[in-house]
Design an enzyme around this catalytic site. Structure first.
Site, PDB file in Angstrom:
ATOM      1  N   GLU A 159       0.836  -1.196   0.000  1.00  0.00           N
ATOM      2  CA  GLU A 159       0.000   0.000   0.000  1.00  0.00           C
ATOM      3  C   GLU A 159       0.873   1.248   0.000  1.00  0.00           C
ATOM      4  O   GLU A 159       0.407   2.341   0.313  1.00  0.00           O
ATOM      5  CB  GLU A 159      -0.976   0.006   1.170  1.00  0.00           C
ATOM      6  N   CYS A 199      -3.131  -4.282   4.218  1.00  0.00           N
ATOM      7  CA  CYS A 199      -2.032  -5.171   4.635  1.00  0.00           C
ATOM      8  C   CYS A 199      -2.224  -6.615   4.185  1.00  0.00           C
ATOM      9  O   CYS A 199      -1.374  -7.463   4.460  1.00  0.00           O
ATOM     10  CB  CYS A 199      -1.888  -5.144   6.157  1.00  0.00           C
ATOM     11  N   HIS A 214      -1.565 -11.269  11.759  1.00  0.00           N
ATOM     12  CA  HIS A 214      -1.154  -9.909  11.404  1.00  0.00           C
ATOM     13  C   HIS A 214      -0.764  -9.182  12.685  1.00  0.00           C
ATOM     14  O   HIS A 214      -1.411  -9.332  13.727  1.00  0.00           O
ATOM     15  CB  HIS A 214      -2.300  -9.184  10.705  1.00  0.00           C
TER      16      HIS A 214
END
Length: 352
Positions: free
Chosen positions: A84, A116, A239
Site C-alpha cells: 500500500e 495489509c 497480522h
C-alpha cells in the site's frame, strides 16, 4: 480437489532496513504519554533509508527467497507485488522487481492492493495458479514503507520491511499448504483517499469489528473446514499491527501465547503492513522443525483475513541457510533519531 495439496513454499526470504528509531523519540518530539509505547508493546521501528522504498526492499526479500528456492528465475511464471506504499501511482512495481531478478519477459506481473492483506491475497492466487498447472512457480512479494501522519498514534508502529515467498509444487516445498480460508466484509476501519498523503483510521473501530472479528472468522472457518483444533498447531502467526493484538486474538482462539511468540516480530521493528504477518512466517520457517504445523492469518483493513494451515517438510533444513535469516536482519541495526526518520521518509518537503 483441494488445490492447496499440490502447492507449497519452495523458498522464502525477508529484508529489514538497518535503521531503527526508538518509539521514545516520537513521544519526545510530540509530547505524547511516555507509557504509550509500552501499551502497544513495541520498542522501536524499522526505518527505510534515503535510497530505499517498497520496490528495493521487495527485491532484496525476493532475492533471498529465490536463493532458498534454488530455481531459475526464468521459471517464475508470475510476480505478484502486494503493497500500500507503491513508489509510483501509475506504473507497476512488480515489473521492476521481475526485470531486476531476470524473470522477464515471459511472466505475468501485477501489483495487488488490499491494505495489509494484498500479499496474502497473492498467496491464494498463487496456490490456484500453480495447482491448475498454469504456471510452475509464482513469486509473492509483500513490501511496505508504511505511512503515518506525523503526530498521529499510527506513527508509533508504521514501519518498513519486506518478505517474499516462492510458491511452487508441493514435491519441492520446504512447507506445504494444507488448507486455506478467507473471511471478507466491507468494514471501513482504515483508508486513504486519492491525493491524500496519509491514511486515516477509525480509532477503536479498528480493533473489535475489524482486526479481531475477521481473523477469528477466518481461523474458525479454516478449522471447521479441516477439522483441525488449536492444539494441532505448533505455531500461530497473525497480522501484527502492534505487539498486543496477536496475543489477544490468540487467547480468543484458545491458542497458547507460547505458540505466538516465535513469530512475533512487531515489538522489535513495528508494523510492516504487507510484510507484517509474512515476516513472522519467515522467522518461523527459519527455525521450525520438519513436521511442525503453522497457522498463518494475515489481515487487511477494509476488511478481510485469510487463514492457512501449513506443514513444514524436511526440505526446510537444506534451504534455510542459503540466505540471511530474519534474526540476522534484526541483529544488524543502527539507531536513529526523529530528524533522520523525518528526512529519510520525506516528512519534510524541501523546495529548491
Amino acid at each position: 480437489m483441494k488445490p492447496e495439496d499440490l502447492t507449497g513454499i519452495v523458498g522464502w526470504g525477508s529484508y529489514i532496513p538497518r535503521y531503527r528509531m526508538p518509539l521514545s523519540e516520537i513521544t519526545r518530539v510530540w509530547g505524547f504519554n511516555p507509557e504509550q509505547p509500552r501499551e502497544l508493546d513495541v520498542a522501536e521501528k524499522s526505518v527505510a533509508g534515503y535510497d530505499e522504498d517498497a520496490i528495493t526492499m521487495g527485491w532484496e526479500a525476493a532475492l533471498n527467497a529465490l536463493k532458498r528456492a534454488g530455481v531459475n528465475p526464468k521459471e517464475i511464471g508470475a510476480v505478484w507485488f502486494g503493497t500500500e506504499s507503491k513508489p509510483y501511482a501509475v506504473k507497476p512495481s512488480a515489473t521492476v522487481i521481475a526485470e531486476a531478478l531476470g524473470v522477464t519477459p515471459s511472466t505475468m506481473a501485477t501489483d495487488l492492493e488490499f491494505a495489509c492483506r494484498a500479499a496474502s491475497e497473492a498467496i491464494r492466487i498463487s496456490i490456484a495458479s500453480v495447482a491448475s498447472g498454469l504456471i510452475k512457480y509464482a513469486l509473492v512479494v509483500g513490501s511496505d514503507t508504511a505511512q503515518a501522519n506525523p503526530g498521529d498514534v499510527l506513527e508509533y508502529t508504521a514501519s518498513s520491511a519486506a518478505t517474499a515467498l516462492v510458491i511452487g509444487p508441493s514435491s519441492e516445498a520446504a512447507a506445504v499448504f494444507e488448507a486455506s480460508y478467507t473471511y471478507v466484509t466491507d468494514t471501513p476501519d482504515f483508508w486513504r483517499r486519492a491525493h491524500v498523503p496519509y491514511p486515516l483510521h477509525g480509532e477503536a473501530f479498528t480493533g473489535e469489528p475489524a482486526y479481531f472479528h475477521h481473523i477469528v472468522g477466518a481461523v474458525k472457518g479454516l478449522m471447521e473446514k479441516t477439522g483441525l483444533r488449536p492444539s494441532d498447531f505448533d505455531y500461530a502467526i497473525f497480522h501484527q499491527p502492534n505487539g498486543k493484538f496477536p496475543v489477544q486474538v490468540a487467547r480468543m482462539l484458545d491458542i497458547p501465547v507460547e505458540k505466538v511468540k516465535p513469530g512475533l516480530v512487531t515489538p522489535l521493528i513495528g508494523n510492516s503492513y504487507n510484510s507484517s504477518a509474512l515476516i513472522g512466517l519467515s522467522k518461523v520457517l527459519d527455525e521450525a522443525r520438519p513436521g511442525s504445523r503453522i497457522l498463518l492469518a494475515p489481515f487487511g483493513s477494509g476488511a478481510g483475513s485469510d487463514a492457512y494451515s501449513i506443514v513444514v517438510t524436511d526440505r526446510v533444513l537444506e534451504k534455510r541457510d542459503k540466505a540471511p535469516r530474519v534474526v540476522d536482519y534484526l541483529s544488524r541495526k543502527k539507531v536513529v533519531d526523529y530528524a533522520f526518520y523525518a528526512r529519510s521518509r520525506s516528512l519534510i518537503k524541501r523546495i529548491g
